[in-house]
Scaffold this active site. Structure first.
Site, PDB file in Angstrom:
ATOM      1  N   ASP A 229      -2.513 -56.359 -24.663  1.00  0.00           N
ATOM      2  CA  ASP A 229      -3.853 -55.920 -24.266  1.00  0.00           C
ATOM      3  C   ASP A 229      -4.836 -55.946 -25.427  1.00  0.00           C
ATOM      4  O   ASP A 229      -5.748 -55.111 -25.515  1.00  0.00           O
ATOM      5  CB  ASP A 229      -3.805 -54.518 -23.655  1.00  0.00           C
ATOM      6  CG  ASP A 229      -3.001 -54.475 -22.364  1.00  0.00           C
ATOM      7  OD1 ASP A 229      -3.010 -55.474 -21.629  1.00  0.00           O
ATOM      8  OD2 ASP A 229      -2.348 -53.451 -22.102  1.00  0.00           O
ATOM      9  N   ALA A 230      -4.675 -56.897 -26.335  1.00  0.00           N
ATOM     10  CA  ALA A 230      -5.556 -56.978 -27.492  1.00  0.00           C
ATOM     11  C   ALA A 230      -6.151 -58.374 -27.663  1.00  0.00           C
ATOM     12  O   ALA A 230      -6.674 -58.691 -28.735  1.00  0.00           O
ATOM     13  CB  ALA A 230      -4.801 -56.578 -28.756  1.00  0.00           C
TER      14      ALA A 230
END
Length: 286
Positions: A229-230
């Site tokens: 999620d980056a």
């Protein structure tokens, strides 16, 4: 663009005369510039651009036009990519149980808002099979629980290869992708994730958000990387939370944000309106 054309995406070190050089090349071959969006990052001193070019009146074959641009591109130390128009991007959608993002994608594809061809829907649960069948799209059920996880991702790889998939969309696909999978499909995986501050990890994040009294709820559409999620952010949506909103209201608001952010993110990607620049995405919205 209904008529024959090209999309050109380009990035290079900033330097005088870039716009004039590119425009002159297009005009010199009787191309018609429909759009020329540009951005100069003053911190990195890099130039980014997206062009739409009508090619119906070109004085050379489009392939020769593309090949000939190489001389100019190399002189500017640029990275560039051409796409022929019209086209449809071959896209697979990965799901688990939740279907609101899947339905949004299918609806927007059906009305022609996204130039995509949905090759299949891949699920690690059977919940969305009926939606796929009603849409006339193949559905692949992949068992991924426990020891079947590695074999499941191997099978997903095979499906994407067999279907010549150009883009895979994680439409609330509740599995963490292996690092090698993320690397091999870099720039071709899009995910949707709820956006909260602070980050609520684990089950029932909306209940946690309610208990902490959040004032904003949202969603982030991003490219998938090995860093969970980056990845580079394509689009974000937010809704304000009021004091009278119960956890179910937060779920409703969150669904709306997820649908809109994902739809915009896919649209920008398939229309070649994104350029990945390290940890971020440059986006030229329409």
């Amino acid at each position: 663009m209904a008529r024959p054309g090209l999309i050109l995406k380009l990035s290079c070190p900033d330097q005088p005369g870039i716009v004039a050089k590119i425009a002159s090349y297009v005009a010199g071959h009787r191309g018609n510039l429909i759009e020329f969006a540009q951005f100069t990052d003053k911190l990195s001193l890099r130039f980014f651009a997206r062009l739409e070019i009508e090619t119906g009146e070109l004085d050379v074959d489009p392939e020769d036009f593309i090949e000939g641009f190489g001389t100019l591109g190399r002189s500017m130390k640029a990275k560039w990519h051409f796409r022929r128009l019209p086209y449809k991007m071959r896209t697979a959608v990965l799901v688990t149980k939740t279907d609101h993002c899947l339905n949004e994608i299918l609806w927007r594809a059906e009305i022609g808002e996204m130039p995509v061809e949905i090759t299949s829907i891949i699920g690690n649960r059977d919940a969305c099979r009926g939606i796929a069948e009603r849409a006339g799209i193949p559905f692949h059920l992949i068992e991924m629980d426990g020891e079947k996880r590695a074999a499941g991702f191997t099978r997903i790889r095979e499906i994407l290869a067999e279907e010549s998939v150009e883009l895979a969309v994680l439409a609330r696909f509740m599995q963490i992708l292996p690092d090698d999978f993320c690397r091999d499909f870099e720039g071709r995986l899009i995910n949707i994730h709820h956006s909260f501050l602070p980050a609520f990890i684990g089950a029932n994040p909306y209940k946690q958000a309610y208990e902490r009294g959040v004032k904003l709820i949202g969603a982030t559409c991003h490219y998938v990387t090995a860093d969970l999620d980056a990845g580079p952010i394509i689009e974000q949506e937010v809704e304000r939370v009021q004091h009278f909103h119960a956890p179910n209201d937060l779920v409703r608001l969150g669904r709306n944000c997820e649908r809109i952010a994902l739809a915009k993110g896919i649209r920008y990607h398939v229309h070649d309106r994104t350029i990945i620049d390290g940890h971020r995405a440059i986006v030229f919205p329409d």
